[in-house]
Design a protein around this motif. Sequence first.
Motif, PDB file in Angstrom:
ATOM      1  N   GLY A 117       0.594  -0.625   0.044  1.00 60.73           N
ATOM      2  CA  GLY A 117      -0.201  -0.099   0.281  1.00 60.73           C
ATOM      3  C   GLY A 117       0.965   1.147  -0.425  1.00 60.73           C
ATOM      4  O   GLY A 117       1.718   1.036   0.346  1.00 60.73           O
ATOM      5  N   ASP A 118      -0.050   2.471  -0.227  1.00 62.03           N
ATOM      6  CA  ASP A 118       0.867   3.846  -0.819  1.00 62.03           C
ATOM      7  C   ASP A 118      -0.270   4.669  -0.041  1.00 62.03           C
ATOM      8  O   ASP A 118      -0.641   5.660  -0.879  1.00 62.03           O
ATOM      9  CB  ASP A 118       1.479   3.762  -1.457  1.00 62.03           C
ATOM     10  CG  ASP A 118       3.179   5.288  -1.854  1.00 62.03           C
ATOM     11  OD1 ASP A 118       2.770   5.578  -0.876  1.00 62.03           O
ATOM     12  OD2 ASP A 118       3.244   5.393  -2.695  1.00 62.03           O
ATOM     13  N   ILE A 119      -0.507   4.211   1.336  1.00 62.91           N
ATOM     14  CA  ILE A 119      -1.991   5.536   1.144  1.00 62.91           C
ATOM     15  C   ILE A 119      -1.577   7.491   1.528  1.00 62.91           C
ATOM     16  O   ILE A 119      -1.979   7.557   1.033  1.00 62.91           O
ATOM     17  CB  ILE A 119      -2.200   5.429   2.667  1.00 62.91           C
ATOM     18  CG1 ILE A 119      -3.420   6.301   3.171  1.00 62.91           C
ATOM     19  CG2 ILE A 119      -1.081   5.676   3.514  1.00 62.91           C
ATOM     20  CD1 ILE A 119      -4.326   5.508   4.578  1.00 62.91           C
ATOM     21  N   LEU A 120      -0.062   7.370   1.522  1.00 61.16           N
ATOM     22  CA  LEU A 120      -0.283   9.079   1.269  1.00 61.16           C
ATOM     23  C   LEU A 120      -0.091   8.984   0.162  1.00 61.16           C
ATOM     24  O   LEU A 120       0.397  10.182  -0.071  1.00 61.16           O
ATOM     25  CB  LEU A 120       1.859   8.684   1.685  1.00 61.16           C
ATOM     26  CG  LEU A 120       1.665   8.799   3.287  1.00 61.16           C
ATOM     27  CD1 LEU A 120       2.664   8.320   4.129  1.00 61.16           C
ATOM     28  CD2 LEU A 120       0.781   9.623   4.495  1.00 61.16           C
ATOM     29  N   LEU A 227      -3.656   6.741  14.474  1.00 61.88           N
ATOM     30  CA  LEU A 227      -2.521   5.656  15.450  1.00 61.88           C
ATOM     31  C   LEU A 227      -1.279   4.790  14.519  1.00 61.88           C
ATOM     32  O   LEU A 227       0.352   6.041  14.072  1.00 61.88           O
ATOM     33  CB  LEU A 227      -2.986   4.900  16.230  1.00 61.88           C
ATOM     34  CG  LEU A 227      -3.321   5.372  17.206  1.00 61.88           C
ATOM     35  CD1 LEU A 227      -3.524   3.618  17.706  1.00 61.88           C
ATOM     36  CD2 LEU A 227      -2.483   6.124  17.931  1.00 61.88           C
ATOM     37  N   GLY A 228      -1.470   4.836  12.640  1.00 60.91           N
ATOM     38  CA  GLY A 228      -0.391   4.175  12.176  1.00 60.91           C
ATOM     39  C   GLY A 228       0.221   5.114  11.709  1.00 60.91           C
ATOM     40  O   GLY A 228       1.458   5.596  11.002  1.00 60.91           O
ATOM     41  N   LEU A 229      -0.764   6.305  11.129  1.00 61.14           N
ATOM     42  CA  LEU A 229      -0.630   7.538   9.818  1.00 61.14           C
ATOM     43  C   LEU A 229       0.584   8.154  11.141  1.00 61.14           C
ATOM     44  O   LEU A 229       1.478   8.933  10.572  1.00 61.14           O
ATOM     45  CB  LEU A 229      -1.274   8.642   9.452  1.00 61.14           C
ATOM     46  CG  LEU A 229      -2.567   7.579   8.454  1.00 61.14           C
ATOM     47  CD1 LEU A 229      -2.970   8.654   7.927  1.00 61.14           C
ATOM     48  CD2 LEU A 229      -1.443   7.281   7.548  1.00 61.14           C
ATOM     49  N   THR A 237       8.270   4.843   8.933  1.00 63.09           N
ATOM     50  CA  THR A 237       8.102   3.697   8.213  1.00 63.09           C
ATOM     51  C   THR A 237       6.951   4.121   7.772  1.00 63.09           C
ATOM     52  O   THR A 237       6.390   5.269   7.353  1.00 63.09           O
ATOM     53  CB  THR A 237       6.932   3.230  10.397  1.00 63.09           C
ATOM     54  OG1 THR A 237       6.992   3.990  10.347  1.00 63.09           O
ATOM     55  CG2 THR A 237       8.607   3.212  10.937  1.00 63.09           C
ATOM     56  N   PRO A 238       6.798   2.917   6.822  1.00 64.81           N
ATOM     57  CA  PRO A 238       5.549   1.957   6.087  1.00 64.81           C
ATOM     58  C   PRO A 238       4.488   2.836   6.392  1.00 64.81           C
ATOM     59  O   PRO A 238       4.396   2.085   7.764  1.00 64.81           O
ATOM     60  CB  PRO A 238       6.141   1.430   5.024  1.00 64.81           C
ATOM     61  CG  PRO A 238       7.461   0.347   5.650  1.00 64.81           C
ATOM     62  CD  PRO A 238       7.911   1.894   6.924  1.00 64.81           C
ATOM     63  N   ALA A 239       3.690   2.865   6.136  1.00 63.95           N
ATOM     64  CA  ALA A 239       2.511   3.460   6.485  1.00 63.95           C
ATOM     65  C   ALA A 239       1.918   3.111   6.645  1.00 63.95           C
ATOM     66  O   ALA A 239       0.401   2.696   7.948  1.00 63.95           O
ATOM     67  CB  ALA A 239       1.996   4.928   6.106  1.00 63.95           C
ATOM     68  N   GLY A 240       1.240   1.802   5.559  1.00 64.81           N
ATOM     69  CA  GLY A 240      -0.051   0.980   5.352  1.00 64.81           C
ATOM     70  C   GLY A 240       0.598  -0.265   6.389  1.00 64.81           C
ATOM     71  O   GLY A 240       0.124  -0.800   7.433  1.00 64.81           O
ATOM     72  N   PRO A 241       2.249  -1.248   6.568  1.00 63.63           N
ATOM     73  CA  PRO A 241       2.487  -1.513   7.346  1.00 63.63           C
ATOM     74  C   PRO A 241       2.105  -0.922   8.751  1.00 63.63           C
ATOM     75  O   PRO A 241       1.926  -1.750  10.223  1.00 63.63           O
ATOM     76  CB  PRO A 241       3.718  -2.145   7.222  1.00 63.63           C
ATOM     77  CG  PRO A 241       3.928  -2.070   6.165  1.00 63.63           C
ATOM     78  CD  PRO A 241       3.349  -0.750   5.449  1.00 63.63           C
ATOM     79  N   SER A 242       2.731   0.132   9.124  1.00 60.84           N
ATOM     80  CA  SER A 242       2.446   1.423  10.423  1.00 60.84           C
ATOM     81  C   SER A 242       1.060   0.860  10.872  1.00 60.84           C
ATOM     82  O   SER A 242       0.376   0.894  11.895  1.00 60.84           O
ATOM     83  CB  SER A 242       2.514   2.225  10.337  1.00 60.84           C
ATOM     84  OG  SER A 242       4.413   2.667  10.176  1.00 60.84           O
ATOM     85  N   ILE A 243      -0.060   1.189  10.271  1.00 64.44           N
ATOM     86  CA  ILE A 243      -1.691   1.337  10.071  1.00 64.44           C
ATOM     87  C   ILE A 243      -1.940  -0.123  11.113  1.00 64.44           C
ATOM     88  O   ILE A 243      -2.464  -0.971  12.110  1.00 64.44           O
ATOM     89  CB  ILE A 243      -2.385   1.185   8.883  1.00 64.44           C
ATOM     90  CG1 ILE A 243      -2.233   2.887   9.050  1.00 64.44           C
ATOM     91  CG2 ILE A 243      -3.955   1.544   9.497  1.00 64.44           C
ATOM     92  CD1 ILE A 243      -2.658   3.292   7.682  1.00 64.44           C
ATOM     93  N   VAL A 244      -1.195  -1.204  10.165  1.00 65.95           N
ATOM     94  CA  VAL A 244      -1.421  -2.791  11.129  1.00 65.95           C
ATOM     95  C   VAL A 244      -0.751  -3.196  11.619  1.00 65.95           C
ATOM     96  O   VAL A 244      -1.274  -3.848  12.722  1.00 65.95           O
ATOM     97  CB  VAL A 244      -1.550  -3.742   9.580  1.00 65.95           C
ATOM     98  CG1 VAL A 244      -1.423  -5.166   9.668  1.00 65.95           C
ATOM     99  CG2 VAL A 244      -1.826  -3.305   8.188  1.00 65.95           C
ATOM    100  N   SER A 245       0.303  -2.394  12.362  1.00 68.83           N
ATOM    101  CA  SER A 245       0.922  -2.201  13.351  1.00 68.83           C
ATOM    102  C   SER A 245       0.320  -2.233  14.525  1.00 68.83           C
ATOM    103  O   SER A 245      -0.461  -2.549  15.746  1.00 68.83           O
ATOM    104  CB  SER A 245       2.625  -1.951  13.447  1.00 68.83           C
ATOM    105  OG  SER A 245       3.113  -2.900  12.464  1.00 68.83           O
ATOM    106  N   ALA A 246      -1.021  -0.694  14.084  1.00 67.84           N
ATOM    107  CA  ALA A 246      -1.418   0.332  15.090  1.00 67.84           C
ATOM    108  C   ALA A 246      -2.521  -1.288  15.640  1.00 67.84           C
ATOM    109  O   ALA A 246      -2.492  -0.788  17.043  1.00 67.84           O
ATOM    110  CB  ALA A 246      -1.843   1.102  14.838  1.00 67.84           C
ATOM    111  N   ALA A 247      -3.075  -1.368  14.421  1.00 68.82           N
ATOM    112  CA  ALA A 247      -3.846  -1.749  14.874  1.00 68.82           C
ATOM    113  C   ALA A 247      -3.837  -3.900  15.673  1.00 68.82           C
ATOM    114  O   ALA A 247      -4.845  -4.019  16.554  1.00 68.82           O
ATOM    115  CB  ALA A 247      -4.912  -2.737  13.529  1.00 68.82           C
ATOM    116  N   THR A 248      -2.816  -4.039  15.342  1.00 66.47           N
ATOM    117  CA  THR A 248      -2.491  -5.695  16.312  1.00 66.47           C
ATOM    118  C   THR A 248      -2.306  -5.093  17.552  1.00 66.47           C
ATOM    119  O   THR A 248      -2.564  -5.324  18.582  1.00 66.47           O
ATOM    120  CB  THR A 248      -0.698  -5.342  15.876  1.00 66.47           C
ATOM    121  OG1 THR A 248      -1.319  -6.189  14.311  1.00 66.47           O
ATOM    122  CG2 THR A 248      -0.077  -7.109  16.287  1.00 66.47           C
TER     123      THR A 248
END
Length: 260
Positions: A117-120, A227-229, A237-248
């Motif tokens: 992903g590349d949400i930015l 939170l991920g953003l 850090t990469p935005a997509g993995p950061s979002i999923v990490s925040a959810a975790t």
Amino acid sequence: MFDDFLARAAIAGIGLTLATGPLGAFVVWRRMAYFGDATAHAAILGVALSFAFGTSVYLGTLGVALAMALTVARLSGRGHAMDTMLGVLAHSALAFGLLAASFQTGLRVDLSAWLFGDILAVSRTDLAIVWGGAAVVLALLAWRWQGLLTSTINDELAMASGINPKREQLVLTVALALTVAVSIKIVGALLIAALLIVPAASARQFARSPEVMAIGATGVGGASVLLGLWASLQFDTPAGPSIVSAATVIFVMSLGLRRR
């Protein structure tokens, strides 16, 4: 402008969670996690075919994801060992998609953006597509909410109530394929299943009713996006993995609070 692209990213992510929240609740209830993986992995093949034929990535991804979801749904009613079949389909679709992408130089260079992903980088057109897709998914789920719940509890109960379980499965299949198609640019093919499952699993710890869980999953998803953003901005850090990490992280916290 910095504030502009960050605001677009937040709006796109929150729009996506409006679809992944309630849909993810059904994925958790029906134990369809691998179903979501197979559909999401097929999206890479859709991206490759879209570039090859010069069509819209969203349309190409939707077509392939829908074909994969319908294939899995058909096989599930024919006595196949579903865990094995889903594993074969998921990894085969991803492998064929990566092979197809390898023959296209422009796509090969930018492949990580479609995987993670590349949400930015979302544009205003992407925002319209994401929110429009989320609205269609919400409309589908709201239209068939009671039928979906009944068939999720028990197929025999649904048929006794005049509800066709296969029709409800088709509604979920279409909703899942559409969600994958609109989310491919935001969180990527490898992370969309996590965004469907993890917020719903967090909300499940405290939900007292299906509706509360669906709303809670949407709220957790929205918080994960913000939170991920923030983490992506702070730690580069990469935005997509950061979002999923925040959810975790939220999920782990929910487990601790549940025990207390």
